[in-house]
Scaffold this active site. Structure first.
Site, PDB file in Angstrom:
ATOM      1  CD  GLU A 100      -1.575  -2.349   1.848  1.00  0.00           C
ATOM      2  OE1 GLU A 100      -0.359  -2.622   1.938  1.00  0.00           O
ATOM      3  OE2 GLU A 100      -2.469  -3.127   2.235  1.00  0.00           O
ATOM      4  CE  LYS A 147       5.337  -1.039  -6.539  1.00  0.00           C
ATOM      5  NZ  LYS A 147       6.699  -0.757  -6.991  1.00  0.00           N
ATOM      6  CE  LYS A 192      23.432  -5.257  -3.400  1.00  0.00           C
ATOM      7  NZ  LYS A 192      21.983  -5.349  -3.454  1.00  0.00           N
ATOM      8  CD  GLU A 199      23.107  -8.687  -3.257  1.00  0.00           C
ATOM      9  OE1 GLU A 199      23.189  -8.150  -4.373  1.00  0.00           O
ATOM     10  OE2 GLU A 199      22.084  -9.191  -2.801  1.00  0.00           O
ATOM     11  CG  HIS A 212      27.689  -8.314 -16.838  1.00  0.00           C
ATOM     12  ND1 HIS A 212      28.306  -7.147 -17.224  1.00  0.00           N
ATOM     13  CD2 HIS A 212      26.586  -7.946 -16.141  1.00  0.00           C
ATOM     14  CE1 HIS A 212      27.583  -6.118 -16.802  1.00  0.00           C
ATOM     15  NE2 HIS A 212      26.542  -6.576 -16.133  1.00  0.00           N
ATOM     16  CB  CYS A 256      26.738  -4.571 -12.823  1.00  0.00           C
ATOM     17  SG  CYS A 256      25.353  -5.696 -12.777  1.00  0.00           S
ATOM     18  CD  GLU A 272      27.184  -0.411 -12.587  1.00  0.00           C
ATOM     19  OE1 GLU A 272      27.045  -1.446 -11.903  1.00  0.00           O
ATOM     20  OE2 GLU A 272      26.493   0.588 -12.446  1.00  0.00           O
ATOM     21  CG  HIS A 310      21.975   2.526 -13.968  1.00  0.00           C
ATOM     22  ND1 HIS A 310      21.086   1.498 -13.792  1.00  0.00           N
ATOM     23  CD2 HIS A 310      23.198   2.023 -13.696  1.00  0.00           C
ATOM     24  CE1 HIS A 310      21.753   0.420 -13.406  1.00  0.00           C
ATOM     25  NE2 HIS A 310      23.025   0.712 -13.355  1.00  0.00           N
ATOM     26  CB  CYS A 345      24.507  -2.914 -16.915  1.00  0.00           C
ATOM     27  SG  CYS A 345      23.828  -4.181 -15.864  1.00  0.00           S
TER      28      CYS A 345
HETATM   29  N1  GLN Z   1      22.484 -10.384 -18.979  1.00  0.00           N
HETATM   30  C1  GLN Z   1      21.766  -9.519 -18.101  1.00  0.00           C
HETATM   31  C2  GLN Z   1      21.139  -8.384 -18.896  1.00  0.00           C
HETATM   32  O1  GLN Z   1      21.720  -7.919 -19.806  1.00  0.00           O
HETATM   33  C3  GLN Z   1      22.666  -8.940 -17.051  1.00  0.00           C
HETATM   34  C4  GLN Z   1      21.920  -8.045 -16.120  1.00  0.00           C
HETATM   35  C5  GLN Z   1      22.750  -7.561 -14.964  1.00  0.00           C
HETATM   36  O2  GLN Z   1      23.925  -7.630 -14.959  1.00  0.00           O
HETATM   37  N2  GLN Z   1      22.130  -7.044 -13.951  1.00  0.00           N
HETATM   38  O3  GLN Z   1      20.065  -7.918 -18.569  1.00  0.00           O
HETATM   39 ZN    ZN Z   2      25.027  -5.700 -15.099  1.00  0.00          ZN
END
Ligand code: GLN
Ligand code: ZN
Length: 757
Positions: free
Chosen positions: A16, A18, A115, A606, A643, A645, A667, A696, A728
């Site tokens: 709610e 949100k 985080k 993380e 990858h 990020c 990233e 972003h 990304c």
């Molecule tokens: N392969 C995913 C994408 O391109 C990687 C996303 C990510 O790193 N958060 O959406």
């Molecule tokens: Zn990424």
């Protein structure tokens, strides 16, 4: 025995808060309507806790966006650029710090977001400027306390403590952090004194920073802060509440403080029990024992917990049973889970069920014959239910040999083989995987999920999207292509749904930041891969082009870190099971003619332990091998990408190299030089694609800008090892800006190549 809750989820069982906040952001409701929603939610949360028999009910744990930001606003830690905004309601200054604003109010970006310790919750990082004057701006901190009091509920106001707050702040001016201490403590003293004036019985100060590695100076600061606060507390009792680990570096200091209660985490704090056993807990203080896990969703094990509480009773004269951390990190309630089987539900406890557990534990511990008690017996029966045990998976993990973690031949030799096999140009261009998820992509998927269109129709649609995406990439002149990930809404959920051993909730929302909530899957049993998950899409994509297409997978550590893990087997065991499932997929892709496979580990960093001293021994020691297992059996000519990020990697560079991928993209466009320097210092062997633009933001980077970035990268990375790609995945972007950005990226790579040859 009494019971205590550190904090309760605040977004609302049906999100709610949100939805009301988003309406407010769109100008559809007024600030007072938003406040009314908040007030209703608080009321509901307090009465729920009261009705479940909680003795220490928190107030002040509610937040419109984030608790750290609340303290910053309360203590006047508001950067000048936000004070200058022309707002109608003071709450807009607060939201501008959280989200930025553009338009009539002015134009400012949001404060940074990070985080919160080892959770997937993000806090807003307060900024201390040279001119910041820390002081309590108003009496709003006690609004919740007063509101609850009117309902006849005496609450325990809670606030992030001064030690942790100062650690979480970022100094942006020239002053040293210590120079803010005197004002900070004066402000906290004012809060404590005010609590005493209002007749508050207990005030909770949350100090999770105490579970990190502490220096001598940190310990001195802690003692000085709390000596000062204790001097003004009057009849109000102070509780220092820690969580997310144990306080091994400052236990002795803590128990000597002139406070009245100490909250310790017996769930994540591996040394907590030892600490209490080995050093006497003072008889004049209350021990708030965190025994009900606030951040995982499994039912408590009463047999174990009652044994622990029984021992603690002999060690501490005054004991309260509590949650290990705020319940903010748990979903609301199982009562909305209409699709879970009863045998699964029986093993789970969300926030509301955890309140019931606290109550039952507080009653059982007073019962000399608790083992005969119905609640105790029911708990034992539920915990004995097992689902999805798969002996074949367990045997496969047990049979893993050391050699299985190593791909042969070694990196340099593979690089030469792959160079001959692929004949890619210098500075090859690629993307990270996803292409824009347009409204049409989302609505078609949702129509399919609701059964409004058939599987065939849906798959035809996805194929059309893939074909369009391939055409676009060929027109743009990219070198290594992707399929665009149109069939996925989330990089973890997609795999969870295709693997055996996962459970999904319909309403298990947990706040991630502000108005954003996530619904993590639950690792419910042994994990395996019944069928190929991505092969069909990758093979179709490869059939459309002669350029290499990257198969696209999520890595085991990321899947695990973004799920609720099991507690009956180790994280290592779960990561290895996931790794074997992903290995199967990698090998199937290879067998079906896919020559490049990317295994994303976006969330690898993380769950690094909060204490640096535990990084290697507790986490990296299995996380890196789990990744290596996914690709160790591939042929030398198959190129493995990964990858990463969302985080800084400078401190784990050697470990990233040890993942032994052929190429890593990450990233980088925000903190570029820093990471490039560490790559060089560490003799990083893996080929790298540091992102050349921020995805972003809707901004389109110019060719010249990207060329300049590539030039900088070439100063630190050997040209034969450098790749060119965005930061990304592109799924949150629009099509036009994506086309423009990628076209500039390819052009910049071409111009830079020309200069090199
Ligand atoms: N392969 C995913 C994408 O391109 C990687 C996303 C990510 O790193 N958060 O959406
Ligand atoms: Zn990424």
């Amino acid at each position: 025995m009494q019971s205590s809750v550190i904090g309760y989820p605040r977004i609302g069982a049906h999100r709610e808060l949100k939805f009301a906040s988003e309406k407010y952001f769109r100008g559809e409701i007024s600030a007072s309507e938003l406040r009314a929603t908040a007030s209703e939610l608080r009321k509901l949360h307090w009465t729920t806790q009261r009705d479940k028999g909680v003795d220490y009910i928190p107030s002040g744990d509610f937040s419109f966006y984030d608790s750290t930001l609340d303290v910053a606003a309360l203590l006047n830690v508001i950067p000048a650029r936000y004070r200058e905004l022309k707002v109608q309601d003071p709450i807009d200054v607060y939201f501008a710090m959280a989200r930025g604003t553009q338009g009539v109010q002015g134009d400012v970006k949001a404060l940074a977001m990070k985080k919160w310790f080892n959770t997937n919750y993000h806090y807003i990082v307060p900024e201390l400027e040279d001119t910041t004057e820390i002081r309590v701006v108003d009496d709003s901190f006690f609004d919740g306390y007063r509101q609850a009091k009117e309902l006849g509920i005496e609450t325990k106001p809670t606030i992030i403590g001064p030690f942790t707050f100062l650690q979480q702040c970022r100094v942006v001016g020239t002053r040293a952090k210590e120079s803010y201490e005197a004002e900070l403590i004066a402000a906290y003293k004012a809060i404590v004194a005010r609590a005493a004036e209002l007749g508050v019985q207990w005030l909770q100060l949350e100090e999770p920073s105490l579970v990190r590695d502490l220096t001598e100076a940190d310990r001195k600061r802690l003692v000085a802060f709390y000596d000062a606060l204790a001097s003004v507390k009057g009849a109000t009792k102070l509780l220092i509440q820690t969580y997310f680990g144990d306080v091994r570096d400052c236990y002795e200091d803590l128990v000597a403080l002139k406070v009245d209660g100490i909250g310790l985490d017996f769930v994540e704090g591996r040394q907590t029990l030892e600490l209490v056993r080995n050093h006497k807990f003072p008889q004049d203080k209350v021990l708030f024992a965190g025994v009900v896990n606030g951040k995982n969703i499994w039912r408590n094990n009463y047999a174990k917990t009652l044994e622990l509480l029984t021992e603690l009773r002999t060690l501490a004269a005054n004991l309260v049973v509590g949650t290990s951390c705020s319940l903010l990190h748990s979903p609301y309630s199982l009562q909305y889970e209409t699709k879970l089987e009863e045998t699964a539900k029986a093993r789970l406890a969300f926030a509301q069920e955890k309140l019931g557990e606290l109550h039952e534990l507080s009653v059982l511990i007073e019962d000399a014959n608790y083992q005969q008690n119905a609640a105790y017996i029911a708990n034992g029966v539920a915990n004995a239910l097992q689902t999805h045990n798969d002996p074949a998976v367990q045997a496969r993990v047990a049979a893993i040999k050391d050699a299985d973690y190593t791909r042969l031949p070694a990196f340099e030799e593979r690089m030469a083989i792959q160079r001959d096999a692929f004949k890619l140009p210098l500075l090859p261009t690629t993307t990270i995987g996803s292409f824009p998820q347009t409204a049409q992509v989302k609505s078609t998927r949702s129509a399919f999920r609701k059964g409004q269109i058939s599987k065939e129709e849906y798959e035809t649609f996805v194929k059309e999207q893939i074909a369009g995406c391939v055409r676009l990439q060929e027109e743009l002149g990219l070198d290594v292509l992707v399929h665009g990930e149109f069939e996925r809404n989330d990089m973890v959920e997609y795999f969870g749904e295709n693997l055996a051993g996962f459970l999904f909730t319909v309403n298990g929302w947990v706040q991630s930041y502000g108005t954003r909530c996530v619904k993590p899957p639950i690792v419910f049993g042994d994990v395996s891969r019944p069928n190929a998950m991505t092969v069909k899409w990758s093979v179709y994509t490869q059939s459309l082009t002669s350029k290499p297409v990257k198969g696209m997978l999520t890595g085991p550590v990321t899947i695990l870190n973004w799920s609720f893990p099991r507690e009956d087997v180790s994280l290592k065991e779960q990561a290895l099971q996931l790794a074997l499932a992903i290995q199967d997929e990698v090998l199937d892709l290879e067998k079906n003619g896919i020559r490049v496979v990317q295994i994303d580990e976006a969330a690898l960093r993380e769950k690094l332990p909060l204490r640096r001293s535990d990084w290697e021994s507790e986490y990296l020691v299995w996380a890196i091998p789990a990744f290596r297992l996914t690709h160790s059996k591939t042929k030398p000519e198959t190129q493995i990408h990964t990858h990463m990020c969302y985080s800084e990697f400078t401190d784990i560079i050697p470990w990233i190299d040890a993942m032994d991928a052929d190429v890593i993209t990450f990233e980088a466009s925000r903190s570029q030089l820093q990471i490039l320097d560490s790559l060089k210092e560490n003799n990083f062997k893996t080929q790298v694609g540091p992102g050349v633009y921020d995805i972003h933001s809707p901004r389109v980077p110019s060719v010249e800008e990207i060329e300049a970035t590539l030039q900088k990268e070439l100063e630190k990375v050997e040209q034969k090892k450098l790749w060119v790609n965005p930061d990304c995945g592109l799924k949150t972007r629009d099509v036009p800006e994506t086309v423009a950005s990628l076209s500039n990226l390819v052009e910049a790579a071409k111009r830079t190549r020309a200069k090199l040859q």
